[in-house]
Write an enzyme that holds these catalytic residues in place. Sequence first.
Site, PDB file in Angstrom:
ATOM      1  CB  CYS A 133      -0.714   0.204   0.858  1.00 51.52           C
ATOM      2  SG  CYS A 133      -0.675   0.559   2.632  1.00 51.52           S
ATOM      3  CD1 TRP A 134       1.513   6.550   1.864  1.00 45.94           C
ATOM      4  CD2 TRP A 134       1.849   6.698   0.006  1.00 45.94           C
ATOM      5  NE1 TRP A 134       2.063   7.855   1.417  1.00 45.94           N
ATOM      6  CE2 TRP A 134       2.707   8.203   0.366  1.00 45.94           C
ATOM      7  CE3 TRP A 134       2.299   6.689  -1.056  1.00 45.94           C
ATOM      8  CZ2 TRP A 134       3.768   9.149   0.342  1.00 45.94           C
ATOM      9  CZ3 TRP A 134       3.388   7.604  -2.015  1.00 45.94           C
ATOM     10  CH2 TRP A 134       4.032   8.525  -2.079  1.00 45.94           C
TER      11      TRP A 134
END
Length: 126
Positions: free
Chosen positions: A94-95
């Site tokens: 993810c980020w």
Amino acid sequence: MPEKLSPSDFLEAAKIYPVLDVRSPGEYTRARIPGAISFPIFDDAQRAAVGTCYKQQGKDQAIELGLEFVGPKLANWVKQVKKLAVEGTVLVHCWRGGMRSAGVAWLLDLYGFKVYTLVGGYKVYR
């Protein structure tokens, strides 16, 4: 249990195993790891709603809201990953390498997949 990989080890593993990018469609469109598959757990509006809830009401409320969004999707995710996994293995990011990738990794690990996550997420990769 999902294992965490450094960016260099993650990219080496990505030569063999599929990379699931669980960020929102907007994040994926802006930039991504080459070859990564968009596998968003939230759409852009849901991501914004969870982020706003986190800032205004706190972590627990944001998690509850996120669970409302993802609950109905869980079984379908497993079905999709069964088609994508190579030798029962996938990579997830993810980020920041936080709750989104950890949640998906937990689910897939629970099902029986071998799951690796990217330490620090896309933010560290870039």
